[in-house]
Structures are given as structure tokens and as C-alpha cells.
Design a protein around this motif. Sequence first.
Motif, short mmCIF file in Angstrom:
data_model
loop_
_atom_site.label_atom_id
_atom_site.label_comp_id
_atom_site.label_asym_id
_atom_site.label_seq_id
_atom_site.Cartn_x
_atom_site.Cartn_y
_atom_site.Cartn_z
N GLY A 14 0.88 -1.36 0.16
CA GLY A 14 -0.08 -0.08 0.17
C GLY A 14 1.03 1.12 0.05
N ALA A 15 0.11 2.47 -0.17
CA ALA A 15 0.96 3.69 -0.15
C ALA A 15 0.17 4.71 0.60
N LEU A 16 0.92 5.45 1.18
CA LEU A 16 0.53 6.83 1.70
C LEU A 16 0.81 7.85 0.77
N LEU A 17 -0.31 8.58 0.27
CA LEU A 17 0.16 9.59 -0.74
C LEU A 17 -0.04 10.96 -0.05
N LEU A 18 1.06 11.53 0.21
CA LEU A 18 0.97 12.85 0.89
C LEU A 18 0.96 14.21 0.22
N ILE A 19 -0.21 14.95 0.49
CA ILE A 19 -0.28 16.24 -0.25
C ILE A 19 -0.27 17.36 0.76
N ASP A 20 0.54 18.27 0.39
CA ASP A 20 0.44 19.68 1.16
C ASP A 20 -0.94 20.40 0.94
N SER A 21 -1.42 20.58 2.12
CA SER A 21 -2.73 21.32 2.27
C SER A 21 -3.06 22.66 1.45
N ALA A 22 -1.83 23.30 1.31
CA ALA A 22 -1.80 24.62 0.73
C ALA A 22 -1.40 24.60 -0.71
N GLU A 23 -0.03 23.74 -0.93
CA GLU A 23 0.35 23.92 -2.43
C GLU A 23 -0.52 22.72 -3.42
N GLN B 74 1.24 0.15 -10.33
CA GLN B 74 1.54 -1.26 -9.69
C GLN B 74 0.11 -1.60 -9.15
N GLY B 75 -0.99 -1.29 -9.19
CA GLY B 75 -1.91 -1.82 -8.76
C GLY B 75 -2.30 -1.36 -7.16
N LEU B 76 -1.66 -0.43 -6.62
CA LEU B 76 -1.63 0.01 -5.23
C LEU B 76 -2.79 0.76 -4.96
N LYS B 77 -3.36 0.90 -3.82
CA LYS B 77 -4.50 1.67 -3.79
C LYS B 77 -4.33 2.52 -2.52
N PRO B 78 -3.79 3.77 -2.97
CA PRO B 78 -3.17 4.92 -1.90
C PRO B 78 -4.06 5.03 -0.95
N ILE B 79 -3.78 5.35 0.39
CA ILE B 79 -4.46 6.30 1.42
C ILE B 79 -3.76 7.85 1.22
N VAL B 80 -4.83 8.72 0.98
CA VAL B 80 -4.60 10.09 0.71
C VAL B 80 -4.44 10.84 2.10
N VAL B 81 -3.17 11.38 2.35
CA VAL B 81 -3.13 12.03 3.75
C VAL B 81 -2.89 13.38 3.18
N GLU C 226 -11.97 0.87 -7.73
CA GLU C 226 -11.50 0.68 -6.47
C GLU C 226 -10.45 1.69 -6.11
N GLN C 227 -9.62 1.88 -6.83
CA GLN C 227 -8.39 3.05 -6.66
C GLN C 227 -9.29 4.47 -6.43
N LEU C 228 -10.28 4.75 -6.97
CA LEU C 228 -10.96 5.98 -6.98
C LEU C 228 -11.65 6.03 -5.55
N ASP C 229 -11.99 4.95 -5.12
CA ASP C 229 -12.58 4.89 -3.79
C ASP C 229 -11.60 4.94 -2.55
N PHE C 230 -10.79 6.25 -2.68
CA PHE C 230 -9.76 6.06 -1.78
C PHE C 230 -9.92 6.81 -0.37
#
Length: 610
Positions: free
Chosen positions: A94-103, A119-126, A156-160
Motif C-alpha cells: 500500500g501507499a500513503l500519498l502525502l499532499i500539502d494542504s496549501a500547495e 503497480q495496482g496499489l490503492k493509496p491512502i490520501v493524507v 477501487e482506486q478512486l474509492d480512496f
Amino acid sequence: MTNTIRNITIIAHVDHGKTTMIDSLMKQSGSFRENEIVEERLMDSGELEKERGITILAKPASINWQGSRINIIDTPGHRDFAAEVERVLSMADGALLLIDSAEGVMPQTKFVLSKALKQGLKPIVVINKLDRSDQRAEEVLDETFDLFVSLDANEEQLDFHVIYASGRSGWASKEIEGSRKNLHPLLDLIIEHVKPADFDKTKPFAMLSTLLYADTFLGRSLVGRISQGTAKANQQIKAINLQRKKVDEGRLTKIFRYEGTKKVPIEIGEAGDIVVIAGLEKANVADTICDIDVNEPIPATPIDPPTMSIKITVNSSPLSGTEGKKLTSTQIRDRLILEAQNNVGITFSENENKDAFEISGRGELMLEILLTQMRREGFEMTVSPPKVLFRKDKNENKLEPIEEITVDLDEEYSSKVIDSMNRRKGKLIDLKDTGKNKKRLVFHAPTRGLMGYTSRFLTLTKGNGVINRIFHSYGKYEGDMEGRRNGALISMENGKAVAFAIFNLQARGEMFVTHNDPVYVGMIVGLAPKAGDLQINVMKGKKLTNMRTQGTDENVVLTPVRKMSIAEQLSILNTDEALEITPKSCRLRKAILNPHERKKNEKVSARSVA
């Protein structure tokens, strides 16, 4: 044990808080004693990583939570080290996709997410850094969803899952205005939604080598996730490449796994766990390390090709050997071969005499990091101007690497930046208002025109702009491009520069040397305001007489010399110039130092062109 192991990777754009988030996760999961002194950005263990505040090498660590082991792999965020990210994703469930809340969504976010989805991973968006005053979490979430759609994510990936956090403050919440106590909600989400891969322990041992470390005591250490079977200390193993050829064979001398950031020796490694093994001397990244009976390699992700190269030779200046200890072509060659083995993003080639070496990489920063590391190790060398690597399509048309450039700036500077990008054959793709008189511009431009552009961009935006670049694709060749307009001011003597001479020459252009700096014939000591090289004497002292007159003894005030990084110096080189790098100095110079030989060479070149 396998069903309690979760392998996750943290992916994000550079400086969106990956390493700080891992620090907080490790502290809150009990990886350290209460009285233990812990450094900031613990995963950035390299000297250059700590200095620059960026992750260069991917590194695993592990934490224990609710009876499960979570192996976390920290990845680089800069585009030049994307080869590390591509390999590491193959180890993750799995993956944690980190995104800056301002940028919000940035170029590297798009790149790493596309690789993770393939790769077929289903990321958790942080959505990270929610403690910023300019946070716009809801808009950023919309941008993220649009990004998933644009990258053809499946249903499935869109339902993150989404979680809001502040890595620095050490809290996570499922709601924007939710409870802000700790990171437990994020750890619980990882355990709940990252499903461990299903591995067969009954098959013979096999693992894909993903990372390679050179260890002083153990030799080559290979890191990877065990795909099947179990690895036992002292068992016979071999390494096979993707063509099923045997690369190496030997005994598995040591097995380690990560406890926190430390490597702990173990007797048996199980399928699904990330381990470090030693015992093979020739095995490399993308090789399959396996039992003697296994003959099928594990598929490996192909790495995107390099886009830029430099040529490295011995230091041939008169000052050679005065500052460094490693001077010979053999020493330089061995170091570059070692780098090419450890870093799959770099390729190495050499000429017939084995005294000139070409190193190709993903971009300026990757090459600059290598040169800086070598410099600190005591090497002296001469480096040619960077050269873009061209390709040809099926119809033999010339193609060149095109980059996507995203810039965030104040509205008042946008016209200047658009004009400067047009001169570099850049095309404006998108322009949008991000609020508070700020704009986001997206360009596609050839890599050739962007060498050293970052410093120019910062000058245009008075230091307030943010620029991000990422490789986009190979596109059609955009034709000749304007080079450096300024001619070089070249020293005509060997010795040391004198303040009096520099003071009188300052009007001729920008000087790179100051009082008492060593200079030599053919060294570039400054840049002229106009085209055309100029020979100057920076050693001319003041005429001394026994007469004193008014105004003769004024103080000599020199303009401070601009400090340039290795990347900036390489970017201003013309094709007939080079950069001398030593542990203490970087000096611009002509490739041919003798002025008479330079003229002969120019005449020969002019005849061959005619």
C-alpha cells in the motif's frame, strides 16, 4: 507472521512532509525509549540529505502497532531520484500519498501516483500540513480526485480513503475539524485497509533485489521483499537476471530486518517481510536472489532512461594536486563504476583509453549530488558542460527530452516568467488563479533550455516564486537555442589575483575571483557584458613611487563575488569550456588552456564546418 506484516511506502512531492511524518509515526508507536534523544528527520541519514533537507536515497524502517509490523519505506520527492521511487513501489502492499494542504497537487505528486496506480496499489490520501494558515484542504481534495481520474485509476482506486494530518504537530483526523490528539487514526487506517500480499511459504526462497547498500563490514547489502519461501542464514543462494542468466552464487552469510531504523540480525526471514541480505558480491538491483532450484526471475519495473550526461576527466589545470588527494583516472573510474552499480538512475561509459568517463543521469540535481559527494571524498576532476541525450523516432526524426514546469508566483511577475520561458522554447499549457494575487503556470519546455534556469527564475520573482520540474516525454527537436550571451574574461597569467587589478577590471564585467585567489592561464575569472572572450591580467599591481598625490591612496572596494552551486556553474559553460572541481574550489576554465592552441583549434573547427 506473514498476515501481520504491512509494507507501505510514503510518496509525495518534494518537501510535502514525508520524512517528518515518519519521525512522528515512529515516536508515537513506541519505537524509541521515553528518554532517548532522537534527531529531526531521522530517515535523512546522509550528510547531504541533512544539509539540503531532501531525501536522496529510499530507506526502509519498521514500527509495531496493534500486534502488526508495519514496514515503512521513505522515498525521495525530487524528480531526479525518481528511479528510487519506481523500484521501491514493487516492495509495497500500500501507499500513503502525502499532499500539502496549501500547495496541493504538484508535478512529482502526479508522477509518483501514476507509478503507484500502475503497480495496482490503492493509496491512502493524507492531506498534510493542516496547521498552515493558508490551508485549503477541500480544494486540494477535489484536485486529488481529478488527478486520480486523469491517471485512469480504476473504481477501487478512486474509492480512496482520506485523512487530514499534521506530521510536524503529530496528529491525524478523519475530519478537517476533527479531534487533533495523535496519529493513531492514521496507524489504525493502515492496519485496516492495507491488506498484506498473499505469499507462499512452501515454495523455495526468492526475492527481488530492490535497493543496494555498500557496507564496510558486510560488503554488498541487498534489500528486498521476500516473495516466496523463507530465507535462512548460511543457505546456498544464487542471483539471476531478467534474462534468466546466473549472475552470482554464494552463501547467505547474514540476514537483517529493520526494527525502527536499525538493522537487527535474524536467523530466518519469512515471505512478505523486507530484509537485508549479505553474501553475494556481483548481484545488483533488479536481480532475483533465490534458492539454487529456482530458475524463473521475478519481473522488475523498467526504469525510465537518463536524459542528461557529463564527461569527467582528470584535473589538468596547473593547480592540480594542491587541494585533493584522489587525482588519478583509475581512482575516478573506480568511484564512478561503484556509483553506477549502486544507483540505477545513473549509467557509466568510458573511452578506449579509459581516461574520459561519461556519466548519464535523470537531471542536474542527480549529477550535482554525485559531484558534491566525490568532492567531499577528496577527488579532483574536470567536468564538461552537461549534454542533453537525444533520441530518434521510427522515421529517424530527432527527439529531445521535454519537461513539465509548474511555477507558483505573484501575479506581477507572471509576464516576465512567460517571456523568459518563451526564449527557452517553452510553451504555456495552463494558467490558473490560486487566490491572494497568486498564479500557477504550467509549461512544457526542452531540458536544454532549462539548465541553470532556477537561479534565473528566483531573480525574476525576487525570491518569492516556487518552481518544480519533472520529465514529461521525448518530443520533437525544437531547433537551435540561444546560448550564453556573455563572453568570458580569461586570465593571461599564472599566480594570485590582486585587489588593485580586480578593482580596475570590475567595470569590464562580473568577476569570479577576489584578492589573493589563485589564477592560471586559461582560467575564466569573470563574465563580460557582451559576447566575445577577453584576455585580462588580474595580477597587475599598483605602480609604487616615492611621490604622494591626492586621490592615489583611496581604499580599494571590491564587489562581493557571487557564490554559485556546481549546477549553476555547469549551466553557464559554453561548449569549449569546463569546470575544475576540487575539495576546496570550483573554477571555470577553457577546455584548452593555451590561447595559441585555442585559436588553432577554432580555425580547424571553422574549416570543418565550412
